[in-house]
Write a protein that holds these residues in place. Structure first.
Motif, PDB file in Angstrom:
ATOM      1  N   UNK A 176      -7.897 -38.075   9.858  1.00  0.00           N
ATOM      2  CA  UNK A 176      -6.850 -37.170  10.327  1.00  0.00           C
ATOM      3  C   UNK A 176      -7.549 -36.063  11.110  1.00  0.00           C
ATOM      4  N   UNK A 177      -8.276 -36.427  12.143  1.00  0.00           N
ATOM      5  CA  UNK A 177      -9.084 -35.459  12.880  1.00  0.00           C
ATOM      6  C   UNK A 177      -8.182 -34.386  13.468  1.00  0.00           C
ATOM      7  N   UNK A 178      -8.500 -33.133  13.140  1.00  0.00           N
ATOM      8  CA  UNK A 178      -7.556 -32.060  13.429  1.00  0.00           C
ATOM      9  C   UNK A 178      -8.140 -30.891  14.207  1.00  0.00           C
ATOM     10  N   UNK A 179      -9.383 -30.497  13.946  1.00  0.00           N
ATOM     11  CA  UNK A 179      -9.949 -29.305  14.584  1.00  0.00           C
ATOM     12  C   UNK A 179     -11.435 -29.486  14.793  1.00  0.00           C
ATOM     13  N   UNK A 180     -11.974 -28.718  15.763  1.00  0.00           N
ATOM     14  CA  UNK A 180     -13.399 -28.834  16.052  1.00  0.00           C
ATOM     15  C   UNK A 180     -13.951 -27.534  16.610  1.00  0.00           C
ATOM     16  N   UNK A 181     -15.269 -27.390  16.506  1.00  0.00           N
ATOM     17  CA  UNK A 181     -16.016 -26.317  17.161  1.00  0.00           C
ATOM     18  C   UNK A 181     -17.316 -26.946  17.651  1.00  0.00           C
TER      19      UNK A 181
END
Length: 509
Positions: free
Chosen positions: A378-383
């Motif tokens: 459930x890939x949701x956010x990244x930095x």
């Protein structure tokens, strides 16, 4: 399509991806959670207690379940290839604070050897939705049982679940290393995201029950005493989930109007100018700005990411778009939930398809370079940041068991996991910001977590603030509660949105 985290809790489980590059997912299938079953035959109506078969359950153990508190849960659907989704419920000794599926249960049976909750609601003029759960056994702080979903009396989903009572993390105080200097309640809807510019904080909200969302503007020139300046909403277009700014332009992600553009030449008085695409209706869920480009992530009606030229910030011009092949036609490929652009590449959190890396140096012809996924993604956010010659991405999912993965993406065709950070599985990550060797994470029920990631392989927690208080109004209605939005704009402060408490401001640790 239901988007977890900002939409109501999912009724359709998340399917696993067809291919994986990491065998370790956020969730490992344990098989059925309980011995109970659900029947779609007989005289009992769908969702009634009598439609559950509790033969084989340890009913006596149900007396050990605490009858006052908030529980988060993971649903496991029936079938050879199960899907999962997350939920929540709240129970109280006298029933006055009971919540299930976003509302008070229409029917409640809580007895020494029985636990049953059911919620029935009219979701449209022609649709009645009913959901029910029943306990089968209790082991320690965990409740195991069965669930059912019904639409107009017909069975649409069933399976088993695991629920765990929410408790503050063992040994933790309210805070360590973070000091709250102010707290400002947001009146309209459910607050979810924030952008800070020109001495003002722009908070967007989504609809919450019968309450519409919108835009709330605070003057934050005095961080210890923010001043409410303006609220803005529209009668039928008020599910606003993402916000960003460039110059005197404020960009808002709308579920009904796509990309909305406000003029903030007078920061306390935003003026709505236009929406993109003109005359069209699309759902834009999140937005991201890098330099002279704006990226708008749209899950519906066709999953894609729109790319705009914003050299004239108040007049975005569409340059191109990226759509994952077969997305939309194949639900297993998910949709672009969020994204981050960095040095000519776009890193897209494409939900069940995982984490995608796209070359957008030519926005008219974006080219996929690679990706990273894992079971039940459930890939949701990244930095993303540079560490010497290495390019490192921090990726987080949004579900039961979701946690932080550290990826070396120096070779976009072959991303490698090099580290992880995880708390208890009954709460999820939402957003994150990377700044000066620290990763700031909005971790829903676990509040704000600050990690030292100067050595990215070994994230080390250096500060936290537990924003979640179960005594706040409405807590327990959703799995997606607590710290949700975050900005660290470089003015020495951390701005956090909590779904109940609103805007919280902290000095950077």
């Amino acid at each position: 399509m239901s988007l977890a985290g900002c939409r109501p809790e999912e009724e359709a489980p998340t399917p696993p991806p067809t291919n994986t590059t990491d065998a370790r997912g956020d969730w490992t299938d344990p098989g059925r959670y309980a011995a109970c079953t659900v029947s779609n035959t007989g005289t009992a109506a769908c969702g009634e207690l009598e439609s559950f078969n509790l033969t084989g359950c340890d009913k006596a153990s149900l007396g050990n379940m605490p009858r006052d508190g908030i529980y988060t849960l993971v649903y496991r659907s029936e079938g050879s290839t199960p899907g999962i989704s997350a939920g929540s419920f709240r129970v109280s000794a006298d029933g006055t604070q009971d919540f299930y599926r976003g509302g008070k249960p229409a029917l409640r049976r809580v007895e020494p050897e029985l636990f049953y909750l059911s919620n029935s609601r009219q979701t449209s003029a022609t649709v009645n939705q009913r959901d029910a759960i029943v306990g089968c056994r209790v082991e320690g702080p965990r409740l195991y049982g069965c669930y059912v979903n019904c639409r107009n009396g017909q069975l649409t989903g069933r399976g088993t679940f695991l629920a765990e009572q929410w408790r503050p993390r063992a040994g933790e105080a309210e805070a360590s290393g973070l000091r709250r200097v102010s707290e400002s309640f947001v009146e309209q809807g459910l607050p979810v995201d924030i952008y800070v510019t020109q001495g003002h904080a722009y908070v967007v909200s989504v609809r919450h029950g019968t309450e519409g969302g919108g835009l709330t503007v605070f003057d934050v020139s005095d961080k210890s005493a923010p001043v409410l300046e303006k609220t803005f909403t529209l009668p039928t277009d008020n599910y606003w989930n993402g916000v960003w700014a460039k110059g005197n332009a404020l960009y808002v992600a709308s579920a009904s109007s796509g990309l909305m553009v406000f003029d903030i030449t007078r920061p306390a008085e935003p003026q709505l100018l236009r929406s993109y695409p003109a005359g069209g209706t699309i759902d834009v869920h999140t937005v991201f700005v890098e330099g002279e480009r704006l990226y708008a992530m749209s899950p519906e009606p066709t999953p894609k990411t729109l790319i705009f030229d914003i050299r004239e910030p108040l007049m975005p011009a569409l340059l191109g778009e990226y759509a994952e092949a077969e997305a939309g036609a194949d639900a297993r490929l998910g949709f672009p939930h969020d994204a981050l652009a960095y040095e000519g590449r776009l890193y897209i959190n494409h939900w069940s398809a995982g984490f995608l890396i796209v070359d957008v140096s030519d926005p008219g012809q974006p080219k996929k370079l690679g990706g990273y996924t894992y079971p039940y993604a459930t890939s949701h956010a990244t930095a993303v940041g540079k560490y010497g010659e290495r390019l490192i991405a921090f990726e987080g999912g949004e579900n039961w068991g979701a946690h932080l993965r550290v990826l070396d993406v120096s070779d976009p065709a072959s991303p490698r996991r090099i580290g992880e950070y995880a708390l208890e599985p009954n709460a999820s990550i939402h957003n994150m910001v990377l700044k000066d060797g620290k990763l700031y994470v909005a971790y829903y029920h676990h509040g704000v977590r600050v990690l030292d990631v100067t050595t990215p392989e070994s994230p080390r927690e250096v500060a936290y603030y537990n924003t979640f208080r179960e005594t706040d109004p409405g807590r327990g209605q959703s799995f997606y509660e607590g710290a949700i939005g975050m900005r660290v704009p470089g003015d020495g402060y951390v701005y956090v949105i909590d779904t109940s408490r609103g805007l919280l401001i902290f000095p950077e640790p």
